[in-house]
Write a protein that holds these residues in place. Sequence first.
Motif, short mmCIF file in Angstrom:
data_model
loop_
_atom_site.label_atom_id
_atom_site.label_comp_id
_atom_site.label_asym_id
_atom_site.label_seq_id
_atom_site.Cartn_x
_atom_site.Cartn_y
_atom_site.Cartn_z
N VAL A 216 -30.33 -43.75 -33.34
CA VAL A 216 -29.34 -44.07 -34.82
C VAL A 216 -28.28 -42.92 -34.82
CG1 VAL A 216 -29.22 -44.18 -37.31
CG2 VAL A 216 -31.09 -45.46 -35.98
N ALA A 217 -28.69 -41.65 -34.66
CA ALA A 217 -27.76 -40.55 -34.84
C ALA A 217 -26.73 -40.66 -33.68
CB ALA A 217 -28.80 -39.14 -34.61
N GLY A 218 -27.30 -40.92 -32.44
CA GLY A 218 -26.44 -41.11 -31.29
C GLY A 218 -25.36 -42.28 -31.57
N ALA A 219 -25.78 -43.30 -32.00
CA ALA A 219 -24.94 -44.38 -32.44
C ALA A 219 -23.67 -44.18 -33.45
CB ALA A 219 -25.47 -45.52 -32.88
N ALA A 220 -24.11 -43.23 -34.42
CA ALA A 220 -23.19 -42.57 -35.59
C ALA A 220 -22.31 -41.77 -34.90
CB ALA A 220 -24.07 -41.85 -36.59
N THR A 221 -22.44 -40.77 -33.82
CA THR A 221 -21.66 -40.03 -33.42
C THR A 221 -20.76 -40.99 -32.39
OG1 THR A 221 -23.08 -39.46 -31.56
CG2 THR A 221 -23.24 -37.98 -33.42
N CYS A 222 -21.10 -41.96 -32.06
CA CYS A 222 -20.15 -42.56 -30.87
C CYS A 222 -19.02 -43.34 -31.68
CB CYS A 222 -20.85 -43.61 -30.12
SG CYS A 222 -21.93 -42.79 -28.82
N VAL A 223 -19.16 -43.82 -33.16
CA VAL A 223 -18.19 -44.55 -33.64
C VAL A 223 -16.96 -43.86 -33.80
CG1 VAL A 223 -17.58 -45.74 -36.03
CG2 VAL A 223 -19.90 -45.60 -35.05
N PRO A 224 -16.93 -42.51 -34.20
CA PRO A 224 -15.56 -42.12 -34.32
C PRO A 224 -14.80 -41.72 -32.85
CG PRO A 224 -17.21 -40.49 -34.97
CD PRO A 224 -17.97 -41.81 -34.74
N VAL A 225 -15.70 -41.45 -31.91
CA VAL A 225 -15.11 -41.00 -30.67
C VAL A 225 -14.49 -42.09 -30.24
CG1 VAL A 225 -15.66 -40.68 -28.31
CG2 VAL A 225 -16.98 -39.42 -30.10
N PHE A 226 -15.27 -43.48 -30.57
CA PHE A 226 -14.49 -44.82 -29.91
C PHE A 226 -13.16 -45.04 -30.61
CE2 PHE A 226 -14.27 -48.97 -28.16
CZ PHE A 226 -14.05 -49.80 -29.06
N ALA A 227 -13.45 -44.88 -31.87
CA ALA A 227 -12.18 -45.02 -32.98
C ALA A 227 -10.69 -44.29 -32.54
CB ALA A 227 -12.41 -44.77 -34.41
N ALA A 228 -11.36 -43.04 -31.95
CA ALA A 228 -10.11 -42.04 -31.45
C ALA A 228 -9.54 -42.57 -30.35
CB ALA A 228 -10.74 -40.65 -31.52
N ALA A 229 -10.27 -42.99 -29.26
CA ALA A 229 -9.92 -43.43 -28.06
C ALA A 229 -9.03 -44.71 -28.35
CB ALA A 229 -11.09 -44.10 -27.21
N GLN A 230 -9.38 -45.52 -29.27
CA GLN A 230 -8.41 -46.73 -29.68
C GLN A 230 -7.30 -46.34 -30.15
OE1 GLN A 230 -10.72 -49.61 -31.85
NE2 GLN A 230 -10.72 -50.80 -29.96
N ALA A 231 -7.33 -45.19 -31.11
CA ALA A 231 -6.04 -44.80 -31.69
C ALA A 231 -4.96 -44.27 -30.71
CB ALA A 231 -6.35 -43.64 -32.79
N THR A 232 -5.40 -43.80 -29.61
CA THR A 232 -4.38 -43.30 -28.52
C THR A 232 -3.59 -44.49 -27.76
OG1 THR A 232 -6.06 -42.92 -26.80
CG2 THR A 232 -5.73 -41.13 -28.22
N ALA A 233 -4.24 -45.39 -27.92
CA ALA A 233 -3.46 -46.78 -27.36
C ALA A 233 -3.21 -47.66 -28.40
CB ALA A 233 -4.64 -47.22 -26.15
N PRO A 234 -1.95 -47.59 -28.80
CA PRO A 234 -1.98 -48.61 -29.83
C PRO A 234 -1.81 -50.20 -29.30
CG PRO A 234 0.24 -47.25 -29.42
CD PRO A 234 -1.14 -46.63 -28.85
N ALA A 235 -1.97 -51.11 -30.21
CA ALA A 235 -2.21 -52.55 -29.74
C ALA A 235 -0.59 -52.69 -29.37
CB ALA A 235 -2.56 -53.28 -30.71
N ILE A 236 -0.58 -53.75 -28.22
CA ILE A 236 0.69 -54.37 -28.23
C ILE A 236 1.10 -55.81 -29.03
CG2 ILE A 236 2.11 -55.48 -26.34
CD1 ILE A 236 1.65 -52.72 -25.71
N ASP A 237 2.13 -55.59 -29.78
CA ASP A 237 2.50 -56.76 -30.63
C ASP A 237 2.86 -57.73 -29.74
OD1 ASP A 237 3.22 -58.40 -32.83
OD2 ASP A 237 5.11 -57.22 -33.08
N VAL A 238 2.27 -58.81 -29.16
CA VAL A 238 2.63 -59.97 -28.26
C VAL A 238 3.21 -61.00 -29.19
CG1 VAL A 238 0.85 -59.32 -26.74
CG2 VAL A 238 0.40 -60.85 -28.51
N VAL A 239 4.03 -61.94 -28.42
CA VAL A 239 4.50 -63.18 -29.04
C VAL A 239 3.46 -64.00 -29.59
CG1 VAL A 239 6.51 -63.02 -27.80
CG2 VAL A 239 4.45 -64.14 -26.81
#
Length: 390
Positions: A14-37
């Motif tokens: 459970v502790a490991g999973a909790a620490t993974c969440v912000p790391v994953f969120a940070a990784a996603q933040a560095t790659a903004p989503a593409i606004d597609v048609v």
Amino acid sequence: MLDETLLKKLRIIVAGAATCVPVFAAAQATAPAIDVVAGMPPVIDPHDLYSEAGAGKLSAAVADALARVYVPNLRSNNVYVIDPAIGKVVDRFPVGTNPQHIVPSWDLQTLWVTNNAEGRTTGSLTPIDPRTGKPGKPIAVDDPYNMYFTPDGREAIVVAEAHERLDFRDPHSMALHSSLHVPGCKGINHADFAIDGRYAIFTCEFVGALAKIDLVQRRVVKVLKLSKGGMPQDIRVTPDGKHFLAADMMADGVFVVDGAAFREEGFIATGIGTHGLYPSRDGTHLYVANRGSNQIHGKRHGPGSVSVIDFATLKVEQTWPIPGGGSPDMGNVSADGRELWLSGRYDDVVYVFDTASGAVSQIAVGQEPHGLTVWPQPGRYSLGHTGNMR
């Protein structure tokens, strides 16, 4: 009650999973989503628009497809079917006049043979069922040299080369919806699409230029004359979507064009008669087919080769010659990425390159093979040509 050892293990998980969440969120933040048609599937990796066409990423839509290579023979007006597992022709059938390319449909359910009947008015599209490998009833279509699909899959784009025109059609019935004249783009033929689906860039073979098409407003944005271009052929976008690479068989290399600004930024020398462009399955390299001649109708056993460009550096890493000469033209990469299949335009053969070593073998086919496709291929949908997969 749970044993104390098991409780400790659960606390660690459970502790490991909790620490993974912000790391994953940070990784996603560095790659903004593409606004597609609207209607276009999302871009999963903004740094690699080819990410979903990686080795083994086969859609459920192709689960029942036969593993085959389909070869349109321009002068013998037929399609040869190769079983890649044994490297032999296992079937052949007649199609319309001057079959140019085998085009996978956006929904991956049909392979279309584009029979453009050069100089005639008897053009047609022949559907192939990839589950059986057999052709269906052809549909009369004016001058279908090549074919693509809008990123949302709602329309086919038939490239009517002789008319400098793009015909937007129903992707299943091929009923005509509308047409867009592209003045100044004689020999319009190959294309690739922006990472967000808002525009496409087409090559203008007979005037050494490129045409940028706004797919939302359905208008010609600009025609760009290449600095030393003579006959641009295939075109592919880089994995990050920033540049388009255009092969030119008279310039013997690849032009680098900024897609958004639509300006020429560089040139990569490859080999004689630069023609077809195919990304590797891991999205790191581009295979460049050099046809071995600057002529539309070249000689057999010319100095044909394949150059391998590193997408990261935009430099040629290596070149694979064909022993005894050849004329590699159009094709695609196998589903596992281990083989590059190309038609031998002037030599009436198909080449199979080992992508690890560059070693090549040959399979005899019909007269003047052109835009073959390997099927099935990984990817969620096809934008057309011989398998522009995303």
